[in-house]
Design an enzyme around this catalytic site. Structure first.
Site: not given
Ligand code: UFG
Length: 327
Positions: A117, A141
């Site tokens: 990741t 993670y």
């Molecule tokens: N977000 C919101 N509201 C929500 C959910 C997410 O504003 O209810 C934002 C998060 O803060 C983030 C973006 O949307 O800025 C994307 O969030 P996700 O939860 O969809 O994805 P993440 O970036 O947290 O995580 C994903 C994968 C991980 C990986 C990561 C790297 O799930 O496995 O990308 O950034 F490591």
């Protein structure tokens, strides 16, 4: 037909990988505990239910199918949860992967494709993230995935295990034929949560933080279509089969979109209002994660042509409306 052992094959990305492997002429053998996966997603080859930490069970499965390679997707993958329960992540991701890697080596399998990741890079302001960027994960993670990369490197040196490691950016979208798609319980990812809010299946989406150092104050991510992502895995497998050796590839498009931009695109794809509120930052979130590498395109011949925000959201929306696994 060549068997490929696919851990986590009942999960979101693993199930799409099984479909891509079958299409490419392989038999995907799905190994999954069903803790976060769905049996309904196992459609493209045999299913073996088992825990990654169960060495005896893994040895049996290796003996039964004699896979030519392993694709290792099974993992816990929620950044927020990993901040609250780091021990869970180190045990489930690192210790279980070590067991799998030892079983792989013991079975004489030499080729291993691993889901890592961009969270291994951490929060690096104004740095172009390519495969040789330093890795400073800011959540358990990302730390757990970096540790598995290290284990693979060591087993490569000592046991000749060749690995292709893919560092995913933000995976989105669904199979355009809607045979498989994204469904997590609980759901934490932006696009499926937004589609639920649009469909009235849950309350308004909360934007996690509006005070980041980005043009509109919300986090920026590089979204990649799950079908493009798994196509890269098939190319990675062929790379290993051709004896090209261990290699790390970023899988992202190089284009970043803020949370607000994703909301705007969702509104235009679905033609519906996106109910949202603005909330606090989520611990562990990086400000901006965008790939700065074209290595996968240049070396693997990868063509991520479904990875426009428009196509990812419309494929996810089509899948969302079928309601699969949504019991
Ligand atoms: N977000 C919101 N509201 C929500 C959910 C997410 O504003 O209810 C934002 C998060 O803060 C983030 C973006 O949307 O800025 C994307 O969030 P996700 O939860 O969809 O994805 P993440 O970036 O947290 O995580 C994903 C994968 C991980 C990986 C990561 C790297 O799930 O496995 O990308 O950034 F490591």
């Amino acid at each position: 037909m060549t068997n490929i052992l696919v851990t986590g094959g009942a999960g979101y990305i693993g199930s799409h990988a099984c479909k891509a492997l079958k299409r490419a002429g392989y038999t995907p053998v799905c190994y999954d505990s069903l803790v976060t996966g769905w049996e309904e997603a196992v459609k493209f080859g045999p299913f073996e239910k088992g825990e990654l930490s169960d060495r005896a069970r893994l040895d049996d499965v290796f003996r039964k199918y004699k896979p030519a390679a392993v694709m290792h997707f099974a993992a816990l993958s929620q950044v927020g949860e990993s901040m609250r329960e780091p021990g869970l992540y180190w045990r489930a991701n690192v210790l279980s992967s070590l067991t799998l890697i030892e079983a792989t080596v013991a079975a004489g399998v030499k080729n291993f494709v691993f889901s890592s990741t961009c969270a291994t890079y951490g929060d690096q302001d104004n740095v172009v993230l390519n495969e040789s960027s330093a890795q400073y994960p800011i959540n358990a993670y990302g730390g757990s995935k970096r540790a598995i990369e290290d284990i693979l490197r060591d087993f490569g040196a000592s046991n000749g295990l060749e690995s292709v490691i893919f560092r995913y950016f933000n995976v989105a979208g669904a199979d355009p034929e809607a045979e498989v798609g994204e469904f997590h319980q609980p759901e934490t990812h932006l696009i499926p949560l937004m589609l639920d809010a649009i469909a009235g299946k849950r309350d308004a989406l909360t934007i996690f933080g509006t005070d980041y150092e980005t043009p509109d104050g919300t986090c920026i991510r590089d979204y990649v279509h799950v079908c493009d992502l798994v196509d890269a895995h098939v190319l990675g497998l062929k790379w290993l089969e051709e004896g090209k050796g261990s290699r790390i590839f970023n899988l992202g498009t190089g284009s970043g979109f803020s949370v607000r931009e994703v909301i705007d695109h969702s509104r235009s794809v679905t033609n519906k209002d996106v109910p949202y509120t603005e909330g606090d930052r989520r611990p562990g979130d990086c400000t901006k994660l965008v790939s700065g590498s074209t290595r996968a395109v240049e070396e693997l011949g990868w063509t991520p042509d479904r990875s426009t925000l428009q196509t990812m959201i419309s494929d996810a929306w089509r899948w969302h409306q079928t309601g699969h696994y949504d019991k």
